[in-house]
Design a protein around this motif. Structure first.
Motif, PDB file in Angstrom:
ATOM      1  N   SER A   1      -2.797  -4.705  -4.466  1.00  8.84           N
ATOM      2  CA  SER A   1      -2.030  -3.559  -3.974  1.00  8.84           C
ATOM      3  C   SER A   1      -2.854  -2.282  -4.120  1.00  8.84           C
ATOM      4  CB  SER A   1      -0.718  -3.432  -4.749  1.00  8.84           C
ATOM      5  OG  SER A   1       0.153  -4.509  -4.455  1.00  8.84           O
ATOM      6  N   GLU A   2      -2.473  -1.251  -3.367  1.00  9.80           N
ATOM      7  CA  GLU A   2      -3.208   0.008  -3.391  1.00  9.80           C
ATOM      8  C   GLU A   2      -2.255   1.178  -3.563  1.00  9.80           C
ATOM      9  OE1 GLU A   2      -5.862   0.550  -0.114  1.00  9.80           O
ATOM     10  OE2 GLU A   2      -6.680  -1.493  -0.230  1.00  9.80           O
TER      11      GLU A   2
ATOM     12  N   GLU B   1      -5.466   3.214   7.370  1.00 12.17           N
ATOM     13  CA  GLU B   1      -5.603   2.465   6.125  1.00 12.17           C
ATOM     14  C   GLU B   1      -4.516   1.398   5.994  1.00 12.17           C
ATOM     15  OE1 GLU B   1      -8.093   2.485   4.263  1.00 12.17           O
ATOM     16  OE2 GLU B   1      -9.116   4.309   4.913  1.00 12.17           O
TER      17      GLU B   1
ATOM     18  N   VAL C   1      -6.836   0.381  -6.736  1.00 10.62           N
ATOM     19  CA  VAL C   1      -6.695  -0.983  -6.222  1.00 10.62           C
ATOM     20  C   VAL C   1      -6.415  -1.886  -7.413  1.00 10.62           C
ATOM     21  CG1 VAL C   1      -7.767  -2.868  -4.949  1.00 10.62           C
ATOM     22  CG2 VAL C   1      -8.291  -0.490  -4.335  1.00 10.62           C
ATOM     23  N   THR C   2      -5.227  -2.449  -7.472  1.00  6.66           N
ATOM     24  CA  THR C   2      -4.823  -3.245  -8.626  1.00  6.66           C
ATOM     25  C   THR C   2      -5.349  -4.668  -8.523  1.00  6.66           C
ATOM     26  OG1 THR C   2      -2.740  -3.954  -7.609  1.00  6.66           O
ATOM     27  CG2 THR C   2      -2.725  -1.871  -8.832  1.00  6.66           C
TER      28      THR C   2
ATOM     29  N   PHE D   1      -5.240  -2.552   5.644  1.00  3.12           N
ATOM     30  CA  PHE D   1      -4.629  -3.298   4.547  1.00  3.12           C
ATOM     31  C   PHE D   1      -3.871  -4.512   5.077  1.00  3.12           C
ATOM     32  CE2 PHE D   1      -1.120  -4.032   1.567  1.00  3.12           C
ATOM     33  CZ  PHE D   1      -1.770  -4.061   0.348  1.00  3.12           C
TER      34      PHE D   1
ATOM     35  N   ARG E   1      -7.713   6.559  -5.251  1.00  6.36           N
ATOM     36  CA  ARG E   1      -7.216   5.281  -4.717  1.00  6.36           C
ATOM     37  C   ARG E   1      -7.341   4.221  -5.802  1.00  6.36           C
ATOM     38  NH1 ARG E   1      -9.369   0.911  -0.765  1.00  6.36           N
ATOM     39  NH2 ARG E   1     -11.410   1.839  -1.118  1.00  6.36           N
TER      40      ARG E   1
ATOM     41  N   ILE F   1       0.868  -1.169   0.000  1.00  6.37           N
ATOM     42  CA  ILE F   1       0.000   0.000   0.000  1.00  6.37           C
ATOM     43  C   ILE F   1       0.906   1.220   0.000  1.00  6.37           C
ATOM     44  CG2 ILE F   1      -0.239  -0.109   2.539  1.00  6.37           C
ATOM     45  CD1 ILE F   1      -3.021   1.189   2.162  1.00  6.37           C
TER      46      ILE F   1
ATOM     47  N   GLU G   1      -9.969   2.412  -9.980  1.00  4.68           N
ATOM     48  CA  GLU G   1      -9.558   3.669  -9.362  1.00  4.68           C
ATOM     49  C   GLU G   1     -10.782   4.466  -8.966  1.00  4.68           C
ATOM     50  OE1 GLU G   1      -5.905   6.076 -10.438  1.00  4.68           O
ATOM     51  OE2 GLU G   1      -7.467   7.260 -11.423  1.00  4.68           O
TER      52      GLU G   1
ATOM     53  N   TRP H   1      -2.456   5.347  -3.305  1.00  2.43           N
ATOM     54  CA  TRP H   1      -3.208   6.530  -2.913  1.00  2.43           C
ATOM     55  C   TRP H   1      -2.428   7.770  -3.358  1.00  2.43           C
ATOM     56  CZ3 TRP H   1      -7.369   6.421   1.043  1.00  2.43           C
ATOM     57  CH2 TRP H   1      -7.760   5.108   1.376  1.00  2.43           C
TER      58      TRP H   1
END
Length: 365
Positions: free
Chosen positions: A322-323, A354, A317-318, A358, A315, A278, A303, A325
């Protein structure tokens, strides 16, 4: 005057003009004593980082600004003392307040020693000690201390509610002139030696002590974030996931020239994260270019645009979870932090909350 001392004088002058007399003092003292004056890339929080936080929030100007931390700059040509409280000054460590400790929790001062070396560290243990939900290794940025980092990130209070043990290893001036983790040195990026191996050994020791196999994580700010990215790659069997705040990807640098280039945005050599990560980065970060965040988290995903607490952000998020920001207009500081600590931006998303969310979603059984 030999070439090394002339170079040290020039660099000291640059530090002084940037409002960083303490770094200039250290450099000159090393030069006068005949010691190595090679400087590490100050991958923040560093001299220009505080100017990027909103209204200077989270930055404390030292009272001895202009006195050079005990060295009389006026005695040297071109190094006259500054009288203005420049926003880029170093934080005053000695007066840093202590992070509050939740009722029933405890904080211990410890030292870890392993085959690769050792470090002192601050350990937070939550009040519910039956079986902690995880162990988090928090890596401070340059010029910071573990106590200051704990205060600015508010991680202890959140870890108390989440049931996490939190270790804050200490990098001091003995290890790096600016107390930075040496993320740019090959000898500190490997599996069996150097700082990466020391931190992995600490994570393993705490995992065994608190019975948290598969639930050890690392996170850091700036230089600490860069080292967290390295840990995720060098020791994936130890760290189930990592958090990188305003940092750089693993492999971004192998020496000082490439480190400065990476900080400016040339991340040609940086490698995407190999495991769950993250990442938080401000779009107005002038210390570590925002492109470094994009080099850590790659790939497509979903996104979303969000806002709150005085900031807006996206944000991503794949597909691998993974993230990334990206916080609009934010600089080089920990988002959602306590301004009583250094380099903490109280606005924007709560990076600590966050990250814990995560990590709790990605712990291995």
């Amino acid at each position: 005057m030999n070439d090394q001392f002339a170079t040290a004088m020039r660099r000291a002058l640059e530090h002084t003009r940037a409002g960083d007399p303490r770094a200039a003092t250290t450099l000159l003292q090393r030069a006068l004593s005949g010691r190595d004056t090679t400087e590490a890339p100050c991958c923040g929080p560093c001299s220009d980082a505080a100017a990027e936080s909103p209204q200077g929030q989270g930055h404390r100007v030292p009272e001895d600004l202009g006195r050079g931390g005990g060295f009389d700059f006026s005695s040297l040509p071109g190094l006259g003392a500054r009288s203005d409280a420049a926003p880029g000054s170093m934080p005053h460590r000695a007066r840093s307040p202590r992070a509050p400790v939740p009722d029933g929790a405890r904080v211990e001062a410890r030292t870890y020693r392993g085959t690769a070396g050792g470090r002192s560290y601050r350990l937070f243990v939550p009040s519910d000690r039956a079986r902690p939900k995880g162990v988090l290794v928090m890596l401070h940025g340059c010029t910071q201390t573990p106590e200051d980092f704990a205060l600015g990130t508010r991680m202890d209070q959140l870890a108390e509610r989440a049931g996490f043990v939190v270790a804050y290893p200490e990098q001091t001036g003995r290890h790096n002139a600016q107390s930075c983790w040496n993320w740019f040195r090959p000898e500190d990026q490997g599996r069996t030696h150097g700082e990466a191996a020391i931190l992995a050994g600490l994570g393993q020791a705490l995992s065994a002590e608190f019975d948290c196999p598969g639930r050890v994580f690392a996170a850091g700010l700036s230089a600490g974030g860069a080292m967290a990215a390295i840990l995720g790659e060098s020791h994936p069997e130890v760290f189930a996931a990592v958090g990188v705040h305003s940092g750089l990807p693993a492999g971004a640098a192998r020496d000082m020239p490439s480190a400065f280039a990476a900080m400016r945005g040339d991340v040609h050599h940086g490698r995407p994260a190999a495991g769950p990560v993250i990442v938080f980065h401000g779009t107005a970060d002038r210390t570590v270019a925002p492109g470094n965040a994009d080099a850590i988290v790659t790939g497509s995903g979903i996104e979303q645009s969000e806002s709150g607490n005085g900031r807006s952000w996206t944000r991503l998020v794949t597909q691998d979870g993974s993230e990334l920001w990206r916080v609009a207009g934010a600089g080089h500081a920990w988002f959602g932090g306590d301004p009583a600590g250094s380099y903490a931006d109280p606005t924007g998303p709560d990076a600590s909350a966050e990250m814990l969310r995560f990590f709790m979603e990605r712990g291995r059984a």
